[in-house]
Design an enzyme around this catalytic site. Structure first.
Site, PDB file in Angstrom:
ATOM      1  N   CYS A 168      12.237  39.609  69.212  1.00  0.00           N
ATOM      2  CA  CYS A 168      12.623  40.941  68.973  1.00  0.00           C
ATOM      3  C   CYS A 168      11.502  42.033  69.015  1.00  0.00           C
ATOM      4  O   CYS A 168      10.985  42.138  68.259  1.00  0.00           O
ATOM      5  CB  CYS A 168      13.258  40.686  67.396  1.00  0.00           C
ATOM      6  SG  CYS A 168      13.936  42.276  66.688  1.00  0.00           S
ATOM      7  N   CYS A 171      11.784  44.878  66.295  1.00  0.00           N
ATOM      8  CA  CYS A 171      11.417  44.505  64.999  1.00  0.00           C
ATOM      9  C   CYS A 171       9.782  44.477  64.989  1.00  0.00           C
ATOM     10  O   CYS A 171       9.212  44.935  64.247  1.00  0.00           O
ATOM     11  CB  CYS A 171      11.930  43.021  64.500  1.00  0.00           C
ATOM     12  SG  CYS A 171      13.264  42.486  64.896  1.00  0.00           S
ATOM     13  N   ASP A 172       9.139  43.764  66.038  1.00  0.00           N
ATOM     14  CA  ASP A 172       7.832  43.695  66.043  1.00  0.00           C
ATOM     15  C   ASP A 172       6.957  44.531  66.788  1.00  0.00           C
ATOM     16  O   ASP A 172       5.624  44.643  66.691  1.00  0.00           O
ATOM     17  CB  ASP A 172       7.520  42.246  66.488  1.00  0.00           C
ATOM     18  CG  ASP A 172       8.149  41.314  65.502  1.00  0.00           C
ATOM     19  OD1 ASP A 172       8.388  41.763  64.218  1.00  0.00           O
ATOM     20  OD2 ASP A 172       8.610  40.212  65.926  1.00  0.00           O
TER      21      ASP A 172
END
Ligand code: NAP
Length: 349
Positions: A168, A171-172
């Site tokens: 992801c 997200c990261d």
């Protein structure tokens, strides 16, 4: 007390089902999922995959771009007063999901921030258990648990999860270890294109490693990636190993060109898998029929009933073909209508 209808899963399908079920006075109970480390690592946190994305450009009703001039020209003043002040600013995935959640809440959906971990569909009312220890019965159930991102399954890949291996980018991607460093994205679909483009905001260079010589992605997404000067595509290539050590996490990948059998080490600090999805059905214990890829099936065309009467499925968990937010929302609406009709027929509404 036996619940009338329980909805499991909080992506567009789950919230749309909740909005419709709540408006039909069925007082739905929504299990939106739990904020656990396990769910974070798998990519199955509450609000689903859309909450892991950036702008949502294809959900109808949220156009982006300079609409002000268009609206001055094309939309009558009398209609403009009904339009939200932010109309034209588009919508982000997390924002869209929060709006859906709020809409379901407004109509009386009860929400549990918890996972359903076990179900018994062998007799009615159905029995359900949650991670936090809830045990209860429900007359109807809608499964809307979506799908999660796949990994290649290499040992070196799982070794560095949380240390440079992710599925992801959104997200990261903003984490310090990925800033101004080269990164690699695996895959040739829309997700790979989206992740690679997104990562160029932070990375010094993004490699896309794809096993064939053409992308599966839609033309617009592929063209955008190919035109991005920070993106470098490694065609006909597969990952042999993720390289790294305990101190630094990921430091590179070894790729093999499948045409020449030659290998090459790419120095990267991040590895992002974008190679498709697996439906979230583990908690069902094989009680519902699936297709050969593990997605729930709707035995009757254009109906959301599953193989067990009283259990309905909506969204990506039952769709390995379209997998769009709007099709998920549409099937969530259908599942609520099908469930309502079934409850009425049973005298349980
Ligand atoms: P996908 O379309 O199934 O693409 C998966 C990619 O991973 C393919 O290129 C596939 O290669 C590759 N792959 C699969 N298994 C592999 C393996 N073991 N080793 C190496 N490569 C492997 O999945 P997706 O990109 O996640 O997209 C899923 C759906 O969501 C699609 O319908 C897509 O349109 C949609 N989506 C839309 C957007 C958007 O519009 N903004 C964004 C993301 C996703 P092959 O091509 O060789 O099979």
């Amino acid at each position: 007390m036996t619940e009338r209808i329980t909805i499991i899963g909080s992506g567009p399908a789950g919230w749309t089902a909740a909005i419709y079920a709540a408006r039909a006075n069925l007082e739905p109970l929504m299990y939106e999922g739990a904020f656990t480390e396990d769910n974070r690592l798998k990519g199955t946190l509450p609000l689903g995959q859309l909450a892991l994305t950036t702008e949502v450009e294809n959900y109808p009703g949220f156009p982006s771009g300079n609409l002000a001039a268009y609206m001055d020209d094309a939309i009558d003043e009398s209609k403009r007063k009904y339009m939200a002040p932010h109309a034209g600013e588009g919508v982000s995935g997390p924002e869209l999901m929060e709006l859906m959640r709020q809409q379901a809440t407004n109509f009386g959906t009860r929400i549990k921030t918890d996972d359903i971990v076990e179900v018994d569909f062998s007799s009615r009312p159905f029995k359900l258990k949650s991670l936090a220890g809830d045990e209860f019965e429900s007359h109807a159930v809608i499964i809307a648990t979506g799908a999660r991102a796949n990994y290649l399954g290499l040992e070196s890949e799982s070794r560095f999860k949380n240390a440079g291996v992710s599925a992801c980018a959104v997200c990261d991607g903003a984490m310090p270890r990925y800033r101004d460093k080269p990164l690699v994205v695996i895959g040739g679909g829309d997700s790979a294109m989206e992740e690679a483009n997104f990562l160029t905001k932070y990375a010094s260079r993004v490699y896309i490693v794809h096993r064939r010589d053409s992308f599966r992605a839609s033309k617009i997404m592929a063209d955008r990636a190919l035109a991005n000067p920070k993106i470098d595509v490694k065609w006909n290539s597969v990952i042999e190993e993720v390289l790294g050590d305990d101190e630094n996490g990921v430091t590179g990948v070894r790729i093999k060109n499948t045409e020449t059998d030659s290998t090459e080490d790419l120095e990267v600090t991040g590895y992002f898998a974008a190679i498709g999805h697996t439906p979230n059905t583990d908690f069902l214990g094989g009680q519902l029929e699936t297709n050969d890829k593990g997605y729930l099936i709707w035995p009757v065309s254009h109906r959301t009933n599953t193989s067990v009467e009283g259990v309905f499925a909506a969204g990506d968990v039952a769709d390995d073909h379209y997998r769009q937010a709007v099709t998920a929302a549409g099937s969530g609406c259908a599942a609520a209508l099908d469930a309502e009709k079934w409850l009425v027929a049973q005298g349980l509404d």
